[in-house]
Scaffold this motif. Structure first.
Motif, PDB file in Angstrom:
ATOM      1  N   UNK A 106       0.851  -1.161   0.025  1.00  0.00           N
ATOM      2  CA  UNK A 106      -0.112  -0.112  -0.012  1.00  0.00           C
ATOM      3  C   UNK A 106       0.818   1.289   0.143  1.00  0.00           C
ATOM      4  N   UNK A 107       1.957   1.218   0.735  1.00  0.00           N
ATOM      5  CA  UNK A 107       2.643   2.544   0.816  1.00  0.00           C
ATOM      6  C   UNK A 107       3.494   2.718  -0.615  1.00  0.00           C
TER       7      UNK A 107
ATOM      8  N   UNK B 259       3.587   6.102  -4.987  1.00  0.00           N
ATOM      9  CA  UNK B 259       3.488   6.134  -6.710  1.00  0.00           C
ATOM     10  C   UNK B 259       2.587   7.258  -7.045  1.00  0.00           C
ATOM     11  N   UNK B 260       1.362   7.005  -6.206  1.00  0.00           N
ATOM     12  CA  UNK B 260       0.363   8.067  -6.899  1.00  0.00           C
ATOM     13  C   UNK B 260       0.731   9.458  -6.465  1.00  0.00           C
TER      14      UNK B 260
ATOM     15  N   UNK C  78       9.531  17.292  -6.886  1.00  0.00           N
ATOM     16  CA  UNK C  78       9.050  15.757  -6.759  1.00  0.00           C
ATOM     17  C   UNK C  78      10.126  15.241  -5.355  1.00  0.00           C
ATOM     18  N   UNK C  79      11.508  15.630  -5.200  1.00  0.00           N
ATOM     19  CA  UNK C  79      12.350  15.143  -4.343  1.00  0.00           C
ATOM     20  C   UNK C  79      11.799  15.504  -2.911  1.00  0.00           C
ATOM     21  N   UNK C  80      11.380  16.806  -2.867  1.00  0.00           N
ATOM     22  CA  UNK C  80      10.836  17.582  -1.456  1.00  0.00           C
ATOM     23  C   UNK C  80       9.582  16.978  -1.110  1.00  0.00           C
TER      24      UNK C  80
ATOM     25  N   UNK D 203       8.736  14.637   2.145  1.00  0.00           N
ATOM     26  CA  UNK D 203       7.544  14.969   3.167  1.00  0.00           C
ATOM     27  C   UNK D 203       6.584  13.811   3.193  1.00  0.00           C
ATOM     28  N   UNK D 204       6.315  13.034   1.939  1.00  0.00           N
ATOM     29  CA  UNK D 204       5.397  12.002   2.131  1.00  0.00           C
ATOM     30  C   UNK D 204       5.873  10.762   2.886  1.00  0.00           C
ATOM     31  N   UNK D 205       7.270  10.737   2.871  1.00  0.00           N
ATOM     32  CA  UNK D 205       8.079   9.450   3.695  1.00  0.00           C
ATOM     33  C   UNK D 205       7.707   9.728   5.123  1.00  0.00           C
TER      34      UNK D 205
END
Ligand code: ISJ
Length: 87
Positions: A45-46, A51-52, A63-65, A69-71
């Motif tokens: 799921x992660x 990916x989404x 994108x990298x930033x 943040x999402x991690x």
């Protein structure tokens, strides 16, 4: 400068509201995982979430930033679940 910072403050308010909404949904996930005795971590799921999120980013330079943040969001989500589930 003031105008730009006012915009940032307004956006921060919206981001916090959305993060709180996300955490409210995580509360539902906690209840389901407890009822179904499921693991907190779901790597598949992660991967899909990441990916989404990556695909939602329109400007590649951000994108990298946004990925970082999402991690952190996923990490906090799991830590919160663990704290609520007594793990
Ligand atoms: C919220 C969940 O728990 C964990 C956290 C996730 C998230 O915050 O998006 C995704 C997968 C799981 O590792 C879930 O299983 O959906």
């Amino acid at each position: 400068m003031e105008q730009a910072r006012r915009q940032i403050d307004e956006l921060d308010q919206q981001i916090v509201a959305l993060l709180e909404k996300r955490m409210k949904v995580v509360e539902q996930v906690i209840a389901i995982k407890q009822a179904q005795t499921r693991e907190i971590l779901d790597s598949e799921r992660e991967e899909k979430v990441m990916e989404k999120v990556t695909n939602h980013v329109k400007h590649p330079q951000y994108r990298p930033c946004i990925q970082s943040i999402y991690e952190e969001i996923l990490k906090c989500s799991k830590e919160y679940q663990a704290s609520k589930m007594g793990k």
